[in-house]
Design a protein around this motif. Structure first.
Motif, PDB file in Angstrom:
ATOM      1  N   HIS A  88       0.237  -0.758   0.530  1.00 30.48           N
ATOM      2  CA  HIS A  88       0.862  -1.671  -0.430  1.00 30.48           C
ATOM      3  C   HIS A  88       0.922  -3.091   0.136  1.00 30.48           C
ATOM      4  CE1 HIS A  88       1.814   1.234  -3.483  1.00 30.48           C
ATOM      5  NE2 HIS A  88       2.513   1.998  -2.660  1.00 30.48           N
TER       6      HIS A  88
ATOM      7  N   ARG B 102      -2.494  -4.543  -0.236  1.00 33.56           N
ATOM      8  CA  ARG B 102      -2.737  -4.889  -1.627  1.00 33.56           C
ATOM      9  C   ARG B 102      -2.071  -6.213  -1.975  1.00 33.56           C
ATOM     10  NH1 ARG B 102       0.178  -3.715  -6.189  1.00 33.56           N
ATOM     11  NH2 ARG B 102       1.509  -2.263  -5.039  1.00 33.56           N
TER      12      ARG B 102
ATOM     13  N   ALA C  43       4.221  -6.079  -4.481  1.00 30.15           N
ATOM     14  CA  ALA C  43       3.629  -5.173  -3.495  1.00 30.15           C
ATOM     15  C   ALA C  43       4.340  -5.292  -2.160  1.00 30.15           C
ATOM     16  CB  ALA C  43       2.138  -5.486  -3.340  1.00 30.15           C
TER      17      ALA C  43
ATOM     18  N   GLN D 213       7.660  -3.462  -2.312  1.00 30.06           N
ATOM     19  CA  GLN D 213       7.449  -2.011  -2.259  1.00 30.06           C
ATOM     20  C   GLN D 213       7.184  -1.568  -0.823  1.00 30.06           C
ATOM     21  OE1 GLN D 213       4.479  -0.785  -5.041  1.00 30.06           O
ATOM     22  NE2 GLN D 213       4.974   1.391  -4.909  1.00 30.06           N
ATOM     23  N   SER D 214       6.411  -2.350  -0.088  1.00 26.77           N
ATOM     24  CA  SER D 214       6.142  -2.046   1.319  1.00 26.77           C
ATOM     25  C   SER D 214       7.412  -2.150   2.148  1.00 26.77           C
ATOM     26  CB  SER D 214       5.071  -3.007   1.850  1.00 26.77           C
ATOM     27  OG  SER D 214       4.880  -2.831   3.217  1.00 26.77           O
TER      28      SER D 214
END
Length: 850
Positions: free
Chosen positions: A234, A237, A253, A256-257
Motif C-alpha cells: 500500500h 502504491r 494509501a 492505510q499503510s
C-alpha cells in the motif's frame, strides 16, 4: 510542492523481516513450530519476537544445527522489522559463533547478510556490499536454496539503494528464480522477490510497470495474510499515485499503510508512511501541519536505528520550518540531512535536496544563499549526467534491395556458364589430338569460334560486374545518408503517439495505442535486421580485429536478456571456463552474432531453459547456445541460415521474427572466419554453435565494454517550465509541440539559429534548449546551442540528432553536453525535463528494492 520519490535503502531492507529461514520440509516438531512462528511474523512481528525469545531455551540449545540456524535467522528477521537493534546484533554474533563451532558456511552467510543490512541502514552501503562480495563463493555453494535466495535478495537491495540498477536487476531476478525452488513458503518468497522488483521498476522511472506489479502482488499478500507485505505494498502504491499527481489517492494509501504498521508494531513501515504523509503536506504548502508529522517520523526512524531515514525526515522537517518563516532553524536541519547523504555517497539525493533548499531560500528572499546553493546543485547535476546517462540507441535501417540480390545471383550463373564453356573447349582439344588432321583442323576452327564467344562473354561479365559494383556503391552511400532522414518521421511519430496516449481518456483506445507502440517497435527491429544484413552483404568495414574476452562479452549479454527470459518463465544459464577465454575477432561482429543466437533461443522457447556455454576444443573455443524450445524440422534445417526463411513451426509462434536473425549470424561468422552450425530435433530443442580460434599471444584481452540496457518507461506526470526547440523539420516541430503541450511545458520553436535568437530578443527565457545538429541552412547545431546557452546561462542544453558518428556530436559529449539520438525515447526525454525544469519540492522517502 512537486511530488518527489526518494530512493532510500534502509526502509526497503525492512521488507526482509520474517522471511522463511529454512528450505527443507520440517522433519521434527522444532522446525514445525518455527515455521508457525515465522507465519505469525507475517501478521505481527512484535508478537513473533516475544514468542521466539520465550522459546530461546528450546531452540537455541537444540542438538540439530539446522534448528539452531533457523531459530537465529527467524529472530534476527523479526527483530529487524520492529527496530530492536540489540536483538539483531546478538543473533548475528550467535550465528557467527555457530558457524565457527560447527564449520557451517550457511550460518556465516546468513550472519553477513544481516550485518550488511545493518550497515546499510547506518549509511554504509558500500561496506555492506564489500562484505557480501567476500561471501559470494560460500553462498553459491550452500546446499540450502533459501540461503542463496536471501543472499541474492540482499545484494539486490543494496545495489538498488546505491543506484546500481543493472546489478540490482540481475540479483533480484536470480532471487525470483530461486524462490520457485523452495520446498517451504515458496509463495511468500516469490511475493517478496516480486515486491522488490516492483520497487526497482519504480527506481528506474517506470511507474506504470510498478503499479501493475503491485496490483498482481496484492491478492497473493491477502491470501497469505501477510500484513507486513500488505503494508509495504500500500505504501508503494501511494508513491506511484504521488508521482502521477493523484495526491488524495496517495494520502489514502499512506494512511492505510500507517494503520497496518501501528497494528503490527512495524516501526520502519510506520516511519516511512509518516514521512511520505508529511511530504504531501509539504507539497500542498501546509507547513504547520507537516511539522509534527515529520518530528514523529524522525523519532520513529531513530527508534528503528535507521540513520539515513532519520536524516531525510530531518531535512523535510527543515523545509517545514523554513515554510513557516523559521529560516535559520530550518536551514540547519536541511543542511544536516545534506551532510549525511553526502557522506553516504547518495549523489542524486544530495542534488535534489540542494535544489529544494535553493528554492526555499529564494521563496524567503535570501537570493545570495539561493544562488550559492544553486551553483552547488548545478555542479553536482552536471557530474551525474556525465556518468549516469544511458545511451539512446534506436536505429532505423533501409530495406534490403532484393533486386540487387537477384543481380548477384545472375552474375554467378553467367560465371558458371563461362566455366562450362571452357571445359567443353578442353574436351574438344583432346579429341582433336587423337583424331585425324582434318578433325584437328575442324577442332581448331571450332576452338577459335568458342574463344571468340568466351571473350565476348567475359567482356559482358566484366561490364555486369562493374555495373553491380556501381550499384553497390550507390546503395552504401544511400544507407549512409538516408539514416538521418529516415529517423526524422519515426522520431516525430514516436513523440506524437506518446502525446496521444497522454491526452487519451477513452479506455477503448488504450489497447489500440499499445498495439501501435508494439508495431513501431517491430518496425524498428525489422529495419535494424535488414540494415545489418545489408551492411554485411556489402562488405562494409566492421571495425578492427582485437583480443576479445569471451567471459565478459557473454556475461554482458546475460544481463541484457535475463529479464526477458525470466518474465517469460525461462531459466537462462551461463557456463564459462574458470581460467577465462580470449579470442581474436572483430568485437562488433562477434557480439552481434552471439546476441542474435541468444535472442533466437529465447524467442522460440515457450518454456524450459536456455544454456550458453564456452568449451575448449583443441586450439579453439566452442561457443554453444542450447534451448529446450520448439526445435526445427529436419526438412527446414538446411535453409534456416537463409534470409527471410522461417519454418512451419516458427510461423505458429505469436512472437516469431522475420527470418533475418540467423542470416545475420551466418554472415558475421563468415566475415570472422569462424565455423558455425546447428543441430535440432522438432519439439525437443536446438543447439547452435560458433567455433573461434583461441587467442594465444601474451597480450591479454581488455575488459569488454557492455552496451547499456535500454529501459522504456512512459512518464505521465506534468511538468512546469519553459523550453526552446530548434529543428528545421515542420513535422518534427509539430510532434515536439504536441508532446510538450501534453506535459504542460511552455515552449517556443525555431527552424534556424536566427529565429532562435529572435525568440530570446522577444523576451523568452528558456529553462531548457534542445537543438537539432543537422540544419538545412548549413549551420552547426552545436555552435548554435553554445551561442544560445551563452545568452541564457541559467538554462540547460542538449543536442538531438539522427546521426551517430558526427564529429560535432563527439565534441558535445566530450564537453559534457547531453546528446539524444533520434528517435528520442519519450520516457528519457521526460526524465531529463523533470530534472531540468524541477521547481520547489521536498523529499519523500520511499523504500528501495528489497
Amino acid at each position: 510542492m512537486r511530488p518527489f520519490r526518494a530512493v532510500v535503502l534502509t526502509a526497503a531492507l525492512c521488507l526482509l523481516a520474517a522471511l522463511p529461514a529454512g528450505a527443507q520440509a520440517p522433519s521434527n516438531p522444532d522446525l514445525a513450530e518455527l515455521d508457525r512462528l515465522q507465519t505469525l511474523s507475517q501478521r505481527n512481528s512484535a508478537e513473533a519476537v516475544q514468542a521466539l525469545q520465550a522459546a530461546a531455551t528450546r531452540f537455541a540449545n537444540a542438538a540439530d544445527i539446522e534448528t539452531r540456524r533457523t531459530y537465529l535467522a527467524a529472530l534476527a528477521d523479526a527483530a529487524f522489522e520492529i527496530g530492536q537493534a540489540p536483538v539483531v546484533t546478538q543473533a548475528i554474533a550467535q550465528l557467527k559463533a555457530l558457524a565457527a563451532a560447527q564449520n557451517d558456511a550457511s550460518s556465516q552467510v546468513l550472519a553477513v547478510c544481516f550485518e550488511a543490512r545493518q550497515l546499510a541502514v547506518a549509511g554504509k552501503t558500500r561496506v555492506g556490499l564489500d562484505a557480501l562480495a567476500r561471501e559470494a563463493a560460500a553462498a553459491e555453494q550452500a546446499r540450502d536454496p533459501w540461503v542463496r535466495w536471501l543472499y541474492h535478495l540482499t545484494l539486490g537491495a543494496l545495489h538498488s539503494g546505491s543506484g546500481q540498477f543493472e546489478d540490482a536487476l540481475t540479483h533480484l531476478l536470480r532471487s525470483l528464480e530461486l524462490s520457485r525452488t523452495l520446498p517451504r513458503q515458496a509463495a511468500t518468497a516469490e511475493l517478496r522477490s516480486r515486491t522488490h522488483l516492483e520497487l526497482l521498476h519504480f527506481d528506474m522511472k517506470n511507474p506504470d510497470r510498478a503499479l501493475q506489479t503491485i496490483r498482481e502482488a496484492l491478492p497473493l499478500a491477502e491470501e497469505l495474510d501477510a500484513q507486513q507485505a500488505l503494508g509495504w505494498l500500500h505504501l508503494h502504491r501511494g508513491n506511484v499515485e504521488n508521482v502521477q499527481g493523484d495526491l488524495d489517492a496517495a494520502m489514502a494509501a499512506y494512511r492505510q499503510s500507517l494503520q497496518i504498521a501501528r497494528a503490527g508494531g512495524l516501526t520502519g513501515l510506520r516511519a516511512t508512511a509518516l514521512n511520505n504523509l508529511g511530504d504531501i503536506l509539504l507539497q500542498r504548502k501546509a507547513y504547520a501541519e507537516a511539522e509534527p508529522v515529520m518530528r514523529e517520523a524522525m523519532a520513529a526512524y531513530r527508534d528503528a536505528h535507521e540513520l539515513s531515514g532519520a536524516a531525510l525526515a530531518q531535512a523535510n522537517l527543515g523545509f517545514a520550518l523554513m515554510g513557516q518563516g523559521r529560516i535559520a532553524a530550518g536551514a540547519h536541519d536541511v543542511e544536516a540531512g545534506i551532510r549525511f547523504v553526502h557522506e553516504a555517497g547518495s549523489q542524486p539525493m544530495e542534488e535534489q535536496l540542494l535544489g529544494e533548499l535553493s528554492r526555499m531560500y529564494e521563496q524567503a528572499g535570501l537570493y545570495r544563499e539561493a544562488i550559492e546553493t544553486t551553483r552547488k546543485q548545478q555542479t553536482l547535476a552536471k557530474a551525474l549526467f556525465h556518468t549516469e546517462r544511458e545511451q539512446a540507441v534506436a536505429t532505423l535501417q533501409e530495406r534490403f534491395n532484393s533486386a540487387e540480390r537477384q543481380r548477384q545471383i545472375e552474375q554467378l550463373a553467367q560465371a558458371n556458364q563461362v566455366q562450362d564453356a571452357e571445359l567443353r573447349v578442353r574436351r574438344m582439344q583432346q579429341i582433336g589430338l587423337i583424331g585425324t588432321v582434318a578433325l584437328a583442323l575442324l577442332a581448331a576452327g571450332f576452338s577459335f569460334w568458342l574463344y571468340r564467344r568466351t571473350r565476348s562473354a567475359n567482356e559482358a561479365l566484366g561490364a555486369a560486374r562493374r555495373q553491380a559494383e556501381d550499384a553497390l556503391t550507390e546503395k552504401n552511400l544511400f544507407l549512409a545518408t538516408a539514416s538521418h532522414d529516415l529517423r526524422q518521421p519515426v522520431h516525430a511519430m514516436s513523440l506524437m503517439v506518446e502525446a496521444i496516449g497522454l491526452r487519451n481518456s477513452d479506455p477503448i483506445l488504450r489497447p489500440l495505442l499499445a498495439d501501435l507502440r508494439t508495431s513501431m517497435q517491430a518496425m524498428n527491429q525489422l529495419f535494424n535486421a535488414l540494415l545489418d544484413l545489408s551492411r554485411l552483404e556489402s562488405g562494409q568495414p566492421q571495425g578492427m580485429s582485437s583480443a576479445v574476452n569471451l567471459n565478459a562479452l557473454l556475461a554482458d549479454l546475460m544481463c541484457l536478456f535475463r529479464e526477458q527470459a525470466c518474465l517469460g518463465g525461462l531459466v537462462l544459464r551461463l557456463h564459462l571456463p574458470r581460467g577465462g577465454a580470449t579470442v581474436w575477432a572483430k568485437p562488433v561482429l562477434l557480439r552481434q552474432a552471439l546476441a542474435n543466437l541468444v535472442q533466437n533461443a529465447i524467442r522460440y522457447t515457450p518454456q524450459g531453459k536456455v544454456l550458453v556455454s564456452v568449451r575448449a576444443r583443441g586450439g579453439d573455443w566452442l561457443v554453444e547456445v542450447r534451448d529446450t524450445g520448439i526445435g526445427i524440422a529436419l526438412a527446414d534445417q538446411e535453409q534456416v541460415f537463409n534470409p527471410y526463411y522461417r519454418g512451419e513451426r516458427a510461423d505458429q509462434m505469436d512472437d516469431a521474427g522475420h527470418g533475418l536473425g540467423l542470416a545475420v549470424v551466418a554472415r558475421c561468422a563468415e566475415q570472422l572466419g569462424a565455423a558455425y552450425g546447428m543441430q535440432s530435433r522438432a519439439g525437443r530443442g536446438s543447439r547452435f554453435w560458433l567455433r573461434l580460434p583461441a587467442r594465444t599471444t601474451v597480450a591479454a584481452a581488455g575488459p569488454y565494454e557492455p552496451v547499456a540496457m535500454r529501459r522504456d518507461a512512459l512518464a505521465v506526470h506534468p511538468l512546469q517550465g519553459r523550453c526552446l526547440v530548434l529543428d528545421d523539420d515542420p513535422q518534427v516541430i509539430k510532434a515536439w509541440r504536441a508532446m510538450l503541450d501534453a506535459w504542460g511545458v511552455t515552449a517556443a520553436y525555431a527552424t534556424t539559429g536566427a529565429q532562435a535568437h529572435a525568440q530570446l530578443d522577444d523576451g523568452f527565457e528558456p529553462d531548457a534548449i534542445f537543438c537539432d545538429q543537422r540544419l538545412r541552412t548549413g549551420e552547426s547545431g552545436f555552435d548554435v546551442l553554445r551561442t544560445l546557452l551563452a545568452r541564457c546561462p541559467a538554462a540547460r542544453g542538449a543536442m538531438v540528432s539522427g546521426e551517430f558518428d558526427a564529429p560535432a556530436l563527439q565534441d558535445a559529449e566530450d564537453e559534457g553536453y547531453l546528446v539524444l539520438r533520434k528517435p528520442v525515447n519519450p520516457a528519457e526525454l521526460h526524465a531529463v525535463l523533470a530534472q531540468w525544469l524541477a521547481h520547489d519540492g521536498s523529499k519523500q522517502k520511499q523504500p528501495s528494492a528489497l
